[in-house]
Scaffold this motif. Sequence first.
Motif, PDB file in Angstrom:
ATOM      1  N   ALA A  98       0.830  -1.207   0.000  1.00 14.79           N
ATOM      2  CA  ALA A  98       0.000   0.000   0.000  1.00 14.79           C
ATOM      3  C   ALA A  98       0.864   1.257   0.000  1.00 14.79           C
ATOM      4  O   ALA A  98       0.576   2.228  -0.711  1.00 14.79           O
ATOM      5  N   VAL A  99       1.934   1.243   0.793  1.00 18.60           N
ATOM      6  CA  VAL A  99       2.848   2.389   0.833  1.00 18.60           C
ATOM      7  C   VAL A  99       3.482   2.607  -0.535  1.00 18.60           C
ATOM      8  O   VAL A  99       3.540   3.739  -1.048  1.00 18.60           O
ATOM      9  N   ALA A 100       3.935   1.535  -1.172  1.00 15.83           N
ATOM     10  CA  ALA A 100       4.546   1.654  -2.493  1.00 15.83           C
ATOM     11  C   ALA A 100       3.542   2.173  -3.516  1.00 15.83           C
ATOM     12  O   ALA A 100       3.871   2.990  -4.387  1.00 15.83           O
ATOM     13  N   ALA A 101       2.289   1.727  -3.422  1.00 17.77           N
ATOM     14  CA  ALA A 101       1.266   2.181  -4.360  1.00 17.77           C
ATOM     15  C   ALA A 101       0.999   3.670  -4.200  1.00 17.77           C
ATOM     16  O   ALA A 101       0.864   4.403  -5.182  1.00 17.77           O
ATOM     17  N   LEU A 102       0.945   4.132  -2.956  1.00 17.52           N
ATOM     18  CA  LEU A 102       0.676   5.548  -2.719  1.00 17.52           C
ATOM     19  C   LEU A 102       1.863   6.408  -3.147  1.00 17.52           C
ATOM     20  O   LEU A 102       1.674   7.509  -3.682  1.00 17.52           O
ATOM     21  N   GLU A 103       3.061   5.916  -2.940  1.00 17.70           N
ATOM     22  CA  GLU A 103       4.247   6.655  -3.381  1.00 17.70           C
ATOM     23  C   GLU A 103       4.254   6.851  -4.895  1.00 17.70           C
ATOM     24  O   GLU A 103       4.712   7.874  -5.403  1.00 17.70           O
ATOM     25  N   ALA A 104       3.723   5.879  -5.628  1.00 19.12           N
ATOM     26  CA  ALA A 104       3.766   5.926  -7.088  1.00 19.12           C
ATOM     27  C   ALA A 104       2.569   6.629  -7.713  1.00 19.12           C
ATOM     28  O   ALA A 104       2.612   7.003  -8.883  1.00 19.12           O
ATOM     29  N   ALA A 105       1.509   6.820  -6.939  1.00 23.51           N
ATOM     30  CA  ALA A 105       0.264   7.311  -7.522  1.00 23.51           C
ATOM     31  C   ALA A 105       0.254   8.823  -7.707  1.00 23.51           C
ATOM     32  O   ALA A 105       0.707   9.562  -6.829  1.00 23.51           O
ATOM     33  N   PRO A 106      -0.274   9.327  -8.831  1.00 19.96           N
ATOM     34  CA  PRO A 106      -0.503  10.768  -8.964  1.00 19.96           C
ATOM     35  C   PRO A 106      -1.583  11.197  -7.965  1.00 19.96           C
ATOM     36  O   PRO A 106      -2.574  10.491  -7.776  1.00 19.96           O
ATOM     37  N   LEU A 107      -1.393  12.340  -7.329  1.00 16.82           N
ATOM     38  CA  LEU A 107      -2.341  12.841  -6.328  1.00 16.82           C
ATOM     39  C   LEU A 107      -2.812  14.222  -6.761  1.00 16.82           C
ATOM     40  O   LEU A 107      -2.044  15.179  -6.730  1.00 16.82           O
ATOM     41  N   ASP A 108      -4.071  14.321  -7.163  1.00 13.92           N
ATOM     42  CA  ASP A 108      -4.611  15.569  -7.698  1.00 13.92           C
ATOM     43  C   ASP A 108      -5.396  16.322  -6.622  1.00 13.92           C
ATOM     44  O   ASP A 108      -6.528  16.727  -6.830  1.00 13.92           O
ATOM     45  N   ARG A 109      -4.779  16.508  -5.481  1.00 21.70           N
ATOM     46  CA  ARG A 109      -5.410  17.217  -4.371  1.00 21.70           C
ATOM     47  C   ARG A 109      -4.454  18.256  -3.830  1.00 21.70           C
ATOM     48  O   ARG A 109      -3.233  18.149  -3.967  1.00 21.70           O
ATOM     49  N   SER A 110      -5.031  19.284  -3.181  1.00 21.92           N
ATOM     50  CA  SER A 110      -4.235  20.237  -2.420  1.00 21.92           C
ATOM     51  C   SER A 110      -4.991  20.519  -1.128  1.00 21.92           C
ATOM     52  O   SER A 110      -6.202  20.289  -1.040  1.00 21.92           O
ATOM     53  N   GLY A 111      -4.284  21.000  -0.130  1.00 18.58           N
ATOM     54  CA  GLY A 111      -4.912  21.253   1.153  1.00 18.58           C
ATOM     55  C   GLY A 111      -4.541  20.189   2.163  1.00 18.58           C
ATOM     56  O   GLY A 111      -3.735  19.288   1.900  1.00 18.58           O
ATOM     57  N   ALA A 112      -5.138  20.293   3.343  1.00 15.24           N
ATOM     58  CA  ALA A 112      -4.830  19.368   4.435  1.00 15.24           C
ATOM     59  C   ALA A 112      -5.530  18.030   4.221  1.00 15.24           C
ATOM     60  O   ALA A 112      -6.632  17.960   3.679  1.00 15.24           O
ATOM     61  N   VAL A 113      -4.864  16.964   4.660  1.00 15.07           N
ATOM     62  CA  VAL A 113      -5.389  15.621   4.458  1.00 15.07           C
ATOM     63  C   VAL A 113      -5.341  14.828   5.754  1.00 15.07           C
ATOM     64  O   VAL A 113      -4.649  15.188   6.704  1.00 15.07           O
ATOM     65  N   ALA A 114      -6.093  13.746   5.771  1.00 14.45           N
ATOM     66  CA  ALA A 114      -6.027  12.758   6.844  1.00 14.45           C
ATOM     67  C   ALA A 114      -6.168  11.388   6.220  1.00 14.45           C
ATOM     68  O   ALA A 114      -6.732  11.243   5.129  1.00 14.45           O
ATOM     69  N   VAL A 115      -5.636  10.381   6.894  1.00 12.99           N
ATOM     70  CA  VAL A 115      -5.749   8.997   6.425  1.00 12.99           C
ATOM     71  C   VAL A 115      -6.622   8.230   7.411  1.00 12.99           C
ATOM     72  O   VAL A 115      -6.427   8.317   8.633  1.00 12.99           O
ATOM     73  N   ARG A 116      -7.586   7.509   6.894  1.00 12.83           N
ATOM     74  CA  ARG A 116      -8.432   6.633   7.704  1.00 12.83           C
ATOM     75  C   ARG A 116      -8.340   5.231   7.117  1.00 12.83           C
ATOM     76  O   ARG A 116      -8.732   4.998   5.971  1.00 12.83           O
ATOM     77  N   ALA A 117      -7.806   4.309   7.900  1.00 17.94           N
ATOM     78  CA  ALA A 117      -7.654   2.924   7.436  1.00 17.94           C
ATOM     79  C   ALA A 117      -8.716   2.044   8.073  1.00 17.94           C
ATOM     80  O   ALA A 117      -9.170   2.297   9.197  1.00 17.94           O
TER      81      ALA A 117
END
Length: 376
Positions: A98-117
């Motif tokens: 999952a970490v590797a996938a997120l590192e490689a993925a384009p992220l088309d967001r700006s602003g503050a974020v949170a992660v909920r698993a």
Amino acid sequence: MLLRAAPRLRGVYWLELAGETDAFAAREAATAATGVELLAPGVASAGSVGPNRTESGAADGARVGGGAPDDGAAIRRLAYTRAAHEAVARTDADLDAAVAALEAAPLDRSGAVAVRARNVRNTAGVSTTDAERALGGVLVDRGFEVDLDDPDHVLRALFAAGERAAHEAVPGADGGDASVCALGWVAVEAARDFAPKPTDRPFFQPGSMAPADARAYVNLAGAAPGRTLLDPMCGTGGLPLEAGLVGSDAVACDAQRKMVRGTRENLREYVGGGSESPDWHVARGDATALPLRDDAVDGIAFDAPYGRQSKVATHDLTDLVSGALAEAARVAPRAVVVADRDWRGPARAAGWTVDAAFERRVHRSLTRHVLVLDRA
């Protein structure tokens, strides 16, 4: 390791299913999204989300402020979908992947974020705390500010593993083994704005249907703003109530006067009667001889009598259900029938094709049979 980069996932959503019957939940979700496919326990994918649609693809056209269709409204009306998430990546139910996938993925967001698993039904050997920390670290490394209290965007990580449900009418429900982490931005969450539980309503009788089930059945029958749904055996009014709450006009009838009075009381309490409320009508009537013209309504949902006997003195149970199915085929193109037994034979004899059939266990002594029918 299975790794799917975001460019291949544009226009894809992850659906977070509720309840324990994944095939049924996925089928209900298909009324509000296209291309629904079961991926793993409690997780499905969809090609798009939008206004309620039938399996033929007809949408309800609900609009917000007279503008574009409200893409979230149909999802919010669902009973057995928790949320829809705009897909970022998909991999196995493994934190490193999952970490590797997120590192490689384009992220088309700006602003503050949170992660909920979420470890869906505790099926994956993943710590949600560790997942949130590790995935949040990736977002920080990529320049995002983390705000756990009031984020602009929430990244959902769904970890699920185990055997998929098996059902011939639901894509992906093949009984195969699955291991999935679905990463996506939270797009819309279900409102779960059901009517109160039956015992808390003004009119109650034992055996009333749970509100979430009633909501799912009317959704499968096509309930949505701009449509009319009929329940020809309304009982205490659970199905018309949920149809009204999702914005459908509702027509209901029952052979017993007390049920007619009680359904009116419940609809008056929760659906209302103002100019902005859906229209509803309740009358005493015989489900085998409805006082309606051909094709008068858009869909039908009814809960057939349980046990060996009908409470309608002029009909035995088989004649009642068979007659109701025949009348339903005259006045609507789609129907959902709920019962304590399988009525597929009479449904076909009445002119219906069986689009899907489900068995849903209620308790030790009751399993509901649910038929989703299209007019032949």
